[in-house]
Design an enzyme around this catalytic site. Structure first.
Site, PDB file in Angstrom:
ATOM      1  N   LYS A 104      81.445  14.340  52.005  1.00 35.82           N
ATOM      2  CA  LYS A 104      81.936  13.156  52.724  1.00 35.82           C
ATOM      3  C   LYS A 104      80.786  12.586  53.540  1.00 35.82           C
ATOM      4  O   LYS A 104      79.888  13.320  53.962  1.00 35.82           O
ATOM      5  CB  LYS A 104      83.079  13.538  53.671  1.00 35.82           C
ATOM      6  CG  LYS A 104      83.960  12.367  54.045  1.00 35.82           C
ATOM      7  CD  LYS A 104      84.963  12.075  52.945  1.00 35.82           C
ATOM      8  CE  LYS A 104      85.846  10.896  53.269  1.00 35.82           C
ATOM      9  NZ  LYS A 104      86.958  10.800  52.306  1.00 35.82           N
TER      10      LYS A 104
HETATM   11  P1  NAD Z   1      91.234   1.022  55.476  1.00 41.25           P
HETATM   12  O1  NAD Z   1      90.111   0.912  56.423  1.00 41.25           O
HETATM   13  O2  NAD Z   1      91.298   0.082  54.326  1.00 41.25           O
HETATM   14  O3  NAD Z   1      92.632   0.881  56.293  1.00 41.25           O
HETATM   15  C1  NAD Z   1      92.939   1.670  57.406  1.00 41.25           C
HETATM   16  C2  NAD Z   1      94.281   1.189  57.981  1.00 41.25           C
HETATM   17  O4  NAD Z   1      94.646   2.087  59.052  1.00 41.25           O
HETATM   18  C3  NAD Z   1      94.258  -0.205  58.593  1.00 41.25           C
HETATM   19  O5  NAD Z   1      95.452  -0.882  58.327  1.00 41.25           O
HETATM   20  C4  NAD Z   1      94.147   0.069  60.098  1.00 41.25           C
HETATM   21  O6  NAD Z   1      94.717  -0.962  60.902  1.00 41.25           O
HETATM   22  C5  NAD Z   1      94.976   1.344  60.191  1.00 41.25           C
HETATM   23  N1  NAD Z   1      94.624   2.121  61.405  1.00 41.25           N
HETATM   24  C6  NAD Z   1      93.403   2.492  61.822  1.00 41.25           C
HETATM   25  N2  NAD Z   1      93.492   3.157  62.990  1.00 41.25           N
HETATM   26  C7  NAD Z   1      94.804   3.207  63.299  1.00 41.25           C
HETATM   27  C8  NAD Z   1      95.531   3.735  64.387  1.00 41.25           C
HETATM   28  N3  NAD Z   1      94.922   4.360  65.395  1.00 41.25           N
HETATM   29  N4  NAD Z   1      96.888   3.587  64.387  1.00 41.25           N
HETATM   30  C9  NAD Z   1      97.511   2.939  63.373  1.00 41.25           C
HETATM   31  N5  NAD Z   1      96.874   2.424  62.318  1.00 41.25           N
HETATM   32  C10 NAD Z   1      95.542   2.546  62.285  1.00 41.25           C
HETATM   33  O7  NAD Z   1      91.236   2.543  54.982  1.00 41.25           O
HETATM   34  P2  NAD Z   1      91.848   3.120  53.629  1.00 41.25           P
HETATM   35  O8  NAD Z   1      90.788   3.173  52.600  1.00 41.25           O
HETATM   36  O9  NAD Z   1      93.148   2.446  53.367  1.00 41.25           O
HETATM   37  O10 NAD Z   1      92.108   4.658  54.061  1.00 41.25           O
HETATM   38  C11 NAD Z   1      93.268   5.055  54.793  1.00 41.25           C
HETATM   39  C12 NAD Z   1      93.396   6.575  54.723  1.00 41.25           C
HETATM   40  O11 NAD Z   1      93.483   6.989  53.359  1.00 41.25           O
HETATM   41  C13 NAD Z   1      92.237   7.365  55.325  1.00 41.25           C
HETATM   42  O12 NAD Z   1      92.724   8.568  55.890  1.00 41.25           O
HETATM   43  C14 NAD Z   1      91.391   7.687  54.108  1.00 41.25           C
HETATM   44  O13 NAD Z   1      90.548   8.825  54.305  1.00 41.25           O
HETATM   45  C15 NAD Z   1      92.473   7.953  53.106  1.00 41.25           C
HETATM   46  N6  NAD Z   1      92.045   7.862  51.711  1.00 41.25           N
HETATM   47  C16 NAD Z   1      91.473   6.734  51.224  1.00 41.25           C
HETATM   48  C17 NAD Z   1      91.103   6.674  49.884  1.00 41.25           C
HETATM   49  C18 NAD Z   1      90.536   5.426  49.254  1.00 41.25           C
HETATM   50  O14 NAD Z   1      90.390   5.418  48.027  1.00 41.25           O
HETATM   51  N7  NAD Z   1      90.241   4.388  50.009  1.00 41.25           N
HETATM   52  C19 NAD Z   1      91.308   7.786  49.049  1.00 41.25           C
HETATM   53  C20 NAD Z   1      91.913   8.919  49.575  1.00 41.25           C
HETATM   54  C21 NAD Z   1      92.275   8.939  50.911  1.00 41.25           C
END
Ligand code: NAD
Length: 415
Positions: A104
């Site tokens: 990561k």
């Molecule tokens: P992103 O940046 O596109 O979106 C994050 C979202 O979380 C936003 O809507 C933001 O407003 C919200 N957020 C952030 N802090 C917050 C808080 N304190 N309270 C409430 N909401 C909050 O990120 P993403 O790519 O959608 O990733 C989201 C999660 O999924 C993360 O944990 C990431 O590690 C996990 N994930 C992502 C992927 C991927 O392919 N992008 C794959 C596996 C896991």
């Protein structure tokens, strides 16, 4: 004191070990990252000033294959968090049966406060900094929170200029125009909702019933989770993001919320909805709760208020071990992150294969292969959970650590 993400990982390993026959030295090895690179990036701002930016790339374990994992841009990123996320990637890749270890990356910055030029300079500087620490057969980074195909394009372009040749599989999550895979941007949510939640609901006898859902996070993962919940027939009645939340018992239409978020950058203020806090969202009387934002949001303090029957962890590490104990006592099923959100890395693996062979697949082919992988992994974990009478997370860790250690035994301990 709440546990740090890495302490949570260590506890999750300890909870699986009693159900495994493994030598303690291999457990000790799984409890430590193999190598962690720390960078300080001097970033030239548009006004001429220079900011010092901290960044990391953690290589947790590569017994099963090259390191694999996303890069996160966030103001609260720490070394501990990056190491924990890399360890969860080791478990996730092993759960789903991919030929990868876990990695990561994290860059401590506030992307919304950077201009496009600043973001590009920072991304290229990070890619340059980790270029000696990655590569198609060594470590393949991908997107995570606040990074996207554009950032992957800058990373790839920088890396290819450093090595002086094209290397299409060094990064995944690239734009389709640059060798990205069709279906990658929706893969995490598709895999988690359409396939894993579908199988979960079938096993729980809830399939085909009128079900409701609450969703935290409306970024890449959360917004598509809304789309796929609607496709599966679930009514999404509550949504929250970093700026606030919305509630409407009649449910939210995906296209309308998405349009609002495109304009305002948040779900807050969506018309025809009651405003709610993130904490109120967790306490909603729904069937399914989907955390899709950040880690450590379901804790001992709020787990008691959760009424959902299923928590589908699309975020990484959203439930603390103490929070999970409360949910398990209440009979709430937690579908763990290392299974629920593995769709992203599965399609990243498909992108890596396509880049290496030059044989690009249709979106239907990608989705069909994703369905097969996710459904098979779900049933492996579900069977183990039933046979051993353990939680789904314990079952996932038992399966994953068993696979990693089997490879470690063949490799031996050297050096
Ligand atoms: P992103 O940046 O596109 O979106 C994050 C979202 O979380 C936003 O809507 C933001 O407003 C919200 N957020 C952030 N802090 C917050 C808080 N304190 N309270 C409430 N909401 C909050 O990120 P993403 O790519 O959608 O990733 C989201 C999660 O999924 C993360 O944990 C990431 O590690 C996990 N994930 C992502 C992927 C991927 O392919 N992008 C794959 C596996 C896991």
């Amino acid at each position: 004191m709440p546990k740090s993400p890495y302490e949570a990982f260590l506890e999750q390993v300890d909870e699986a070990v009693p159900y495994l026959k493994v030598e303690p030295e291999y457990v000790d090895m799984i409890k430590e990252p193999k190598e962690v690179l720390e960078l300080t990036i001097p970033l030239r701002m548009d006004d001429g000033s220079v900011q010092m930016i901290k960044a990391w790339r953690s290589h947790h374990n590569n017994a099963l294959g090259p390191y694999k994992g996303g890069v996160r841009y966030h103001p609260d990123v720490t070394r501990d968090e990056v190491v924990a996320l890399s360890a969860w990637m080791t478990i996730k890749c092993a759960v789903i049966g991919l030929p990868y270890g876990g990695a990561k990356g994290g860059v401590r910055c506030t992307p919304s406060a950077l201009s496009r030029g600043e973001l590009e300079r920072l991304s290229r500087a990070y890619a340059l900094g980790i270029s000696r620490f990655m590569g198609t057969d060594y470590d393949i980074p991908a997107p995570d929170v606040n990074t996207n195909p554009q950032v992957m394009a800058w990373f790839t372009d920088t890396y290819e200029k450093v090595i002086g040749r094209g290397e299409p599989s060094a990064y995944t999550g690239k734009p389709v125009e640059m060798g990205g895979s069709l279906g990658r941007s929706t893969a995490t949510s598709r895999g988690g909702v359409l396939y894993i939640l579908r199988e979960t609901l079938k096993e729980m006898g809830l399939w085909g019933k009128d079900l409701t859902c609450a969703l935290q996070g409306y970024g890449n993962v959360g917004s598509f989770a809304h789309m796929f919940c609607s496709e599966l027939g679930l009514k999404v009645v509550g949504i929250a993001d970093v700026e606030g939340g919305i509630y409407n018992p009649k449910g939210f239409d995906y296209a309308s919320v998405k349009e609002h978020v495109m304009k305002r950058g948040t779900v807050a203020g969506f018309p025809d909805a009651e405003p709610i806090s993130n904490e109120d969202l967790f306490a909603l009387d729904v069937d399914v709760l989907i955390p899709a934002a950040l880690e450590g949001v379901i804790t001992e303090a709020n787990a008691g208020k959760i009424k959902a029957k299923v928590v589908l962890e699309l975020a990484n590490g959203p439930t603390t071990p103490e929070g999970e104990a409360v949910l398990t006592d209440k009979g709430i099923l937690v579908v763990p992150d290392v299974l629920a959100n593995a769709g992203g890395v599965v399609v990243s693996c498909f992108e890596w294969i396509q880049g290496r062979t030059g044989d690009y697949w249709t979106e239907e082919q990608v989705n069909k292969k994703l369905d097969e992988r996710m459904t098979q992994a779900f049933h492996e974990i579900w069977r183990l959970k039933k046979e051993t009478d353990i939680t789904m997370r314990q079952a996932a860790y038992v399966r994953a650590i068993g696979r990693v250690v089997a490879a470690m035994r063949f490799r031996g301990i050297w050096p």
